[in-house]
Write a protein that holds these residues in place. Structure first.
Motif, PDB file in Angstrom:
ATOM      1  N   ASP A  15       3.282  -9.053  28.933  1.00 50.13           N
ATOM      2  CA  ASP A  15       4.175  -8.124  28.226  1.00 50.13           C
ATOM      3  C   ASP A  15       3.533  -7.629  26.931  1.00 50.13           C
ATOM      4  N   ASP A  16       2.867  -8.538  26.223  1.00 47.81           N
ATOM      5  CA  ASP A  16       2.235  -8.170  24.954  1.00 47.81           C
ATOM      6  C   ASP A  16       1.091  -7.182  25.196  1.00 47.81           C
ATOM      7  N   LEU A  17       0.279  -7.476  26.209  1.00 48.24           N
ATOM      8  CA  LEU A  17      -0.829  -6.576  26.545  1.00 48.24           C
ATOM      9  C   LEU A  17      -0.298  -5.211  26.992  1.00 48.24           C
ATOM     10  N   LYS A  18       0.728  -5.233  27.836  1.00 41.55           N
ATOM     11  CA  LYS A  18       1.299  -3.975  28.339  1.00 41.55           C
ATOM     12  C   LYS A  18       1.786  -3.106  27.184  1.00 41.55           C
ATOM     13  N   SER A  27      -1.785   3.767  30.841  1.00 45.14           N
ATOM     14  CA  SER A  27      -0.681   3.614  31.775  1.00 45.14           C
ATOM     15  C   SER A  27      -0.846   2.295  32.525  1.00 45.14           C
ATOM     16  N   VAL A  28       0.066   1.353  32.311  1.00 43.45           N
ATOM     17  CA  VAL A  28       0.013   0.065  33.002  1.00 43.45           C
ATOM     18  C   VAL A  28       0.899   0.168  34.239  1.00 43.45           C
ATOM     19  N   ALA A  29       0.260   0.266  35.401  1.00 46.37           N
ATOM     20  CA  ALA A  29       0.992   0.507  36.645  1.00 46.37           C
ATOM     21  C   ALA A  29       1.428  -0.783  37.323  1.00 46.37           C
ATOM     22  N   ALA A  30       0.759  -1.904  37.007  1.00 46.23           N
ATOM     23  CA  ALA A  30       1.097  -3.163  37.669  1.00 46.23           C
ATOM     24  C   ALA A  30       0.869  -4.322  36.714  1.00 46.23           C
ATOM     25  N   SER A  31       1.768  -5.292  36.783  1.00 44.81           N
ATOM     26  CA  SER A  31       1.674  -6.501  35.976  1.00 44.81           C
ATOM     27  C   SER A  31       1.982  -7.666  36.906  1.00 44.81           C
ATOM     28  N   VAL A  32       0.981  -8.505  37.192  1.00 41.36           N
ATOM     29  CA  VAL A  32       1.143  -9.550  38.210  1.00 41.36           C
ATOM     30  C   VAL A  32       0.761 -10.910  37.644  1.00 41.36           C
ATOM     31  N   ALA A  33       1.255 -11.962  38.309  1.00 41.45           N
ATOM     32  CA  ALA A  33       1.110 -13.313  37.786  1.00 41.45           C
ATOM     33  C   ALA A  33       0.121 -14.178  38.545  1.00 41.45           C
ATOM     34  N   SER A 104      -8.760 -11.155  21.513  1.00 41.42           N
ATOM     35  CA  SER A 104      -9.403  -9.985  20.902  1.00 41.42           C
ATOM     36  C   SER A 104      -8.330  -8.977  20.492  1.00 41.42           C
ATOM     37  N   ASP A 105      -8.619  -8.208  19.444  1.00 43.58           N
ATOM     38  CA  ASP A 105      -7.680  -7.177  19.006  1.00 43.58           C
ATOM     39  C   ASP A 105      -7.436  -6.178  20.132  1.00 43.58           C
ATOM     40  N   ILE A 106      -6.229  -5.646  20.200  1.00 47.23           N
ATOM     41  CA  ILE A 106      -5.899  -4.684  21.248  1.00 47.23           C
ATOM     42  C   ILE A 106      -6.809  -3.464  21.157  1.00 47.23           C
ATOM     43  N   SER A 107      -7.251  -3.121  19.947  1.00 48.40           N
ATOM     44  CA  SER A 107      -8.153  -1.980  19.784  1.00 48.40           C
ATOM     45  C   SER A 107      -9.506  -2.270  20.429  1.00 48.40           C
ATOM     46  N   ASP A 108      -9.946  -3.524  20.360  1.00 42.83           N
ATOM     47  CA  ASP A 108     -11.215  -3.910  20.974  1.00 42.83           C
ATOM     48  C   ASP A 108     -11.093  -3.902  22.492  1.00 42.83           C
TER      49      ASP A 108
END
Length: 219
Positions: A15-18, A27-33, A104-108
């Motif tokens: 969720d944080d990465l998305k 565009s995050v089309a899929a998030s899986v575990a 790592s920072d989201i910008s990186d």
């Protein structure tokens, strides 16, 4: 716009990465575990952010091998907390495009994604140093170097499993029973593998892998 898939077994991380990547314009089309879900959800053209340890310690590595077996042009970036040299070597040997350490920072992370999207992945200094160190270790033997660069990352998951069986000293009949196929099928796969690696016998493949110190890639 290139679609992303995030594969990580912790939802809070996904969720944080998305949220961060969508704020950065992706565009995050899929998030899986799990690795299995990643393989099932993959669509050609996606860039996959793949954790290594999910439903098993090497789930992400196996999933990457499967995805590349489906789509040889697949773009996978490992995003994981595992950063020891052996893990990096094993991960990059799958044919992944990049390796980024969690935290790592989201910008990186976004920069790494854009570089892969542009077809010009920029490996971190650490990953680059490890890979170059391996190349230097192998350069005394042209044949070994060519094997590593040209063949190892192109092996399918099934071919790596076959080599793993060879490393354990298994015979054709034993391999066939383990994989629930006919011996003639195994023999056909062996012929393909020998052709791909440029070796004349399965024994030569095992010897070469041991000379290179790459047994860890075929558990």
């Amino acid at each position: 716009m290139t679609e992303l898939m995030i594969a990580d077994d912790f939802q809070i991380i996904r969720d944080d990465l998305k949220a961060g990547l969508e704020d950065a314009g992706f565009s995050v089309a899929a998030s899986v575990a799990s690795g299995a879900e990643a393989v099932a959800s993959y669509k050609p053209g996606m860039i996959v952010l793949m954790d290594i340890e999910m439903e098993s310690a090497d789930a992400g590595i196996k999933a990457t091998e499967s995805i590349l077996g489906i789509d040889k042009d697949a773009r996978v970036i490992f995003l994981t907390s595992h950063d020891d040299d052996d893990v990096i070597m094993t991960a990059m040997a799958t044919g992944a495009k990049d390796f980024v350490v969690k935290g790592s920072d989201i910008s990186d992370i976004a920069l790494h994604i854009r570089d892969v999207e542009d077809g010009n992945p920029q490996l971190s200094q650490r990953v680059h140093r490890i890979l170059m160190g391996e190349y230097k270790r192998l350069r005394h033997s042209e044949r070994s170097l060519l094997f590593f660069i040209q063949h190892l990352s192109s092996l399918t998951a099934a071919e790596k499993e076959l080599i793993s069986c060879f490393m354990q000293g298994m015979k054709v009949k034993e391999i066939a029973e383990k994989r629930f196929v006919e011996p003639v099928t195994v023999k056909s796969q062996i012929r393909t593998l020998l052709s791909k690696t440029g070796c004349s016998r399965t024994k030569d493949i095992v010897t070469l892998i041991r000379e290179l110190g790459l047994e860890r890639l075929f558990p």
